[in-house]
Every structure is written in structure tokens, then in C-alpha cells.
Design a protein around this motif. Structure first.
Motif, PDB file in Angstrom:
ATOM      1  N   VAL A 156      -8.119  12.496  -8.118  1.00  0.00           N
ATOM      2  CA  VAL A 156      -7.950  11.983  -9.636  1.00  0.00           C
ATOM      3  C   VAL A 156      -9.488  11.613 -10.005  1.00  0.00           C
ATOM      4  O   VAL A 156     -10.359  11.267  -9.054  1.00  0.00           O
ATOM      5  N   ASP A 157      -9.838  11.490 -11.206  1.00  0.00           N
ATOM      6  CA  ASP A 157     -10.879  11.007 -11.668  1.00  0.00           C
ATOM      7  C   ASP A 157     -11.300   9.653 -12.063  1.00  0.00           C
ATOM      8  O   ASP A 157     -12.314   9.074 -12.057  1.00  0.00           O
ATOM      9  N   ARG A 158      -9.876   8.740 -12.385  1.00  0.00           N
ATOM     10  CA  ARG A 158     -10.190   7.569 -12.503  1.00  0.00           C
ATOM     11  C   ARG A 158      -8.773   6.915 -12.403  1.00  0.00           C
ATOM     12  O   ARG A 158      -7.774   7.560 -12.251  1.00  0.00           O
ATOM     13  N   VAL A 159      -9.009   5.664 -12.019  1.00  0.00           N
ATOM     14  CA  VAL A 159      -7.768   4.783 -11.727  1.00  0.00           C
ATOM     15  C   VAL A 159      -7.847   3.731 -12.363  1.00  0.00           C
ATOM     16  O   VAL A 159      -8.903   2.846 -12.261  1.00  0.00           O
ATOM     17  N   LYS A 160      -6.809   3.314 -13.313  1.00  0.00           N
ATOM     18  CA  LYS A 160      -6.635   2.064 -14.055  1.00  0.00           C
ATOM     19  C   LYS A 160      -5.540   1.217 -13.481  1.00  0.00           C
ATOM     20  O   LYS A 160      -4.571   1.469 -13.156  1.00  0.00           O
ATOM     21  N   LYS A 187       0.899  -1.204   0.062  1.00  0.00           N
ATOM     22  CA  LYS A 187       0.021   0.056   0.006  1.00  0.00           C
ATOM     23  C   LYS A 187       0.884   1.379  -0.144  1.00  0.00           C
ATOM     24  O   LYS A 187       0.811   1.940  -0.907  1.00  0.00           O
ATOM     25  N   ALA A 188       1.979   1.322   0.782  1.00  0.00           N
ATOM     26  CA  ALA A 188       2.948   2.475   0.683  1.00  0.00           C
ATOM     27  C   ALA A 188       3.520   2.756  -0.269  1.00  0.00           C
ATOM     28  O   ALA A 188       3.450   3.725  -0.925  1.00  0.00           O
ATOM     29  N   ALA A 189       3.938   1.750  -1.130  1.00  0.00           N
ATOM     30  CA  ALA A 189       4.465   1.891  -2.485  1.00  0.00           C
ATOM     31  C   ALA A 189       3.471   2.245  -3.264  1.00  0.00           C
ATOM     32  O   ALA A 189       3.904   3.355  -4.207  1.00  0.00           O
ATOM     33  N   LEU A 190       2.403   1.623  -3.349  1.00  0.00           N
ATOM     34  CA  LEU A 190       1.406   2.065  -4.728  1.00  0.00           C
ATOM     35  C   LEU A 190       1.120   3.474  -4.300  1.00  0.00           C
ATOM     36  O   LEU A 190       0.951   4.369  -5.158  1.00  0.00           O
ATOM     37  N   TYR A 191       0.718   3.792  -3.117  1.00  0.00           N
ATOM     38  CA  TYR A 191       0.236   4.980  -2.839  1.00  0.00           C
ATOM     39  C   TYR A 191       1.198   6.061  -2.945  1.00  0.00           C
ATOM     40  O   TYR A 191       1.026   7.338  -3.481  1.00  0.00           O
ATOM     41  N   ALA A 192       2.355   6.075  -2.538  1.00  0.00           N
ATOM     42  CA  ALA A 192       3.445   6.815  -2.704  1.00  0.00           C
ATOM     43  C   ALA A 192       3.804   6.964  -4.228  1.00  0.00           C
ATOM     44  O   ALA A 192       3.909   8.446  -4.605  1.00  0.00           O
ATOM     45  N   GLY A 193       3.731   6.201  -4.823  1.00  0.00           N
ATOM     46  CA  GLY A 193       3.889   6.473  -6.394  1.00  0.00           C
ATOM     47  C   GLY A 193       2.593   7.411  -7.018  1.00  0.00           C
ATOM     48  O   GLY A 193       3.005   8.199  -7.827  1.00  0.00           O
ATOM     49  N   LEU A 220      -8.712  -0.217   1.512  1.00  0.00           N
ATOM     50  CA  LEU A 220      -7.298  -0.200   2.104  1.00  0.00           C
ATOM     51  C   LEU A 220      -6.491   0.960   1.566  1.00  0.00           C
ATOM     52  O   LEU A 220      -5.233   0.876   2.267  1.00  0.00           O
ATOM     53  N   GLY A 221      -7.122   1.815   0.654  1.00  0.00           N
ATOM     54  CA  GLY A 221      -6.294   2.998   0.319  1.00  0.00           C
ATOM     55  C   GLY A 221      -4.889   2.413  -0.421  1.00  0.00           C
ATOM     56  O   GLY A 221      -3.988   3.345  -0.634  1.00  0.00           O
TER      57      GLY A 221
END
Length: 190
Positions: free
Chosen positions: A123-127, A104-110, A144-145
Motif C-alpha cells: 500500500v502507498d498510504r495508511v490512514k 495486531k492480528a485483527a488489524l493486520y488481518a483486516g 509492531l506491524g
């Protein structure tokens, strides 16, 4: 491979039993355990739940959640984790929760770095790309964020983006030239 709620699951796992949980499955389990209060907001498996829930068990100095106790039984565990009645005992451990927290930390930080670079707060959209992205439930990813907040109907898989791109490049000279142009314009953000 089948999900446990799909027809034919019991037949396909009869010989080997259930042997593990895929990445998308562990995200769903941890999100549901969080919603149920078994996992606290800081990511701790709540040992006080053991008095009310026999699936919350001591695991050394921490706690674990018994996800599957072997071939549908709720039998007592024997040494080595197998249960009477056969099949492996699958638990969600504190280390499993910590691994998801690191992901989660890695994905969210990116995502946050990209958002900051573009000067946006939402953001309007997440792919979600790749094998993991194609299987993950958007609701659980949002709970989970793992990804920035976005409308749930605008969070979803991109499909096999790399494979589709490779196929397009293989079949079309014009597409290859377009890709070469795009590659030269790509801005890398560390």
C-alpha cells in the motif's frame, strides 16, 4: 489529559498520580521494549533481562516490566502493588503484550483481506481513524506491524473522520445526497 513529556503534566497528576497507560501509550511502550530487546520477537518479556535491569520483574509464572514505580520513586513494592513513597506501580505484563498481539492480528488481518480482495501486495498510504488512530505514533505502529508497511511519511491519522462526516452531512443537503449515493455503491468485504 497530557502526555508525560508535556508542560504541566506533573501538576495535572499531582493529586491522583499516574493511574494507567492509554492505548496509544501502550503501543509505544511495547514497541520500545521490543526495540530494546526486553520483548522478544515472539512477544515474550525476556526474564533473563532481570539480572541486568531491575525494571524486569517476576510476575507469577511470567515476567513484567515496571513502567512507573510510584511518584518517580524506585522504591520497593509493597503488597497490593503500591510502592513506598506512594502512587500506583504500573507494569507492562505478559497479558498486556498478548492483548497488543491480538489487536495486531485483527488489524493486520483486516488490512490483508482488503489488500487480497484488491489484488495488491503493498500500500502507498495508511490512514488511522478514530481516537486511537489519532494518537498512535506511526513509527511504533509500523514497528509492531499493526498496519501494512508503507512509507512512514504516508502513515498517519485521518482525524475525526466520523465526526467530520456527520458535520458535513448536517450542514449540507448536497453532501447528504452524495453520501446516500456512496452508501448504495459501498462494497462490503467480510
Amino acid at each position: 489529559n497530557r502526555w508525560s513529556d508535556e508542560p504541566g503534566f506533573a501538576t495535572s497528576t499531582r493529586r491522583t498520580g499516574i493511574t494507567g497507560v492509554c492505548g496509544a501509550g501502550i503501543v509505544e511502550v511495547i514497541a520500545e521494549l521490543f526495540l530494546a530487546g526486553v520483548i522478544t520477537p515472539d512477544g515474550t518479556i525476556d526474564g533473563s533481562r532481570a539480572a541486568r535491569n531491575p525494571r524486569v520483574v517476576q510476575d507469577g509464572r511470567t515476567w513484567a516490566y515496571v513502567l512507573h514505580d510510584g511518584e518517580g520513586t524506585q522504591g520497593e513494592a509493597t503488597q497490593g502493588g503500591a510502592t513506598q513513597g506512594g502512587g500506583p506501580r504500573l507494569t507492562i505484563t505478559q497479558n498486556d503484550v498478548r492483548a497488543i498481539q491480538l489487536a495486531k492480528a485483527a488489524l493486520y488481518a483486516g488490512a490483508r483481506l482488503l489488500m487480497d480482495d484488491f489484488g495488491v501486495d503493498t500500500v502507498d498510504r495508511v490512514k488511522l481513524a478514530g481516537a486511537f488512530g489519532s494518537q498512535i505514533d506511526p513509527l511504533h505502529a509500523l514497528i509492531l506491524g499493526l498496519v501494512p508497511d508503507a512509507p512512514i511519511d504516508r502513515v498517519g491519522p485521518a482525524g475525526n473522520a466520523a465526526g467530520t462526516g456527520a458535520l458535513i452531512a448536517l450542514l449540507s443537503g448536497e453532501a447528504r445526497r452524495e453520501i446516500e449515493g456512496v452508501v448504495r455503491r459501498v462494497e462490503k468485504i467480510e
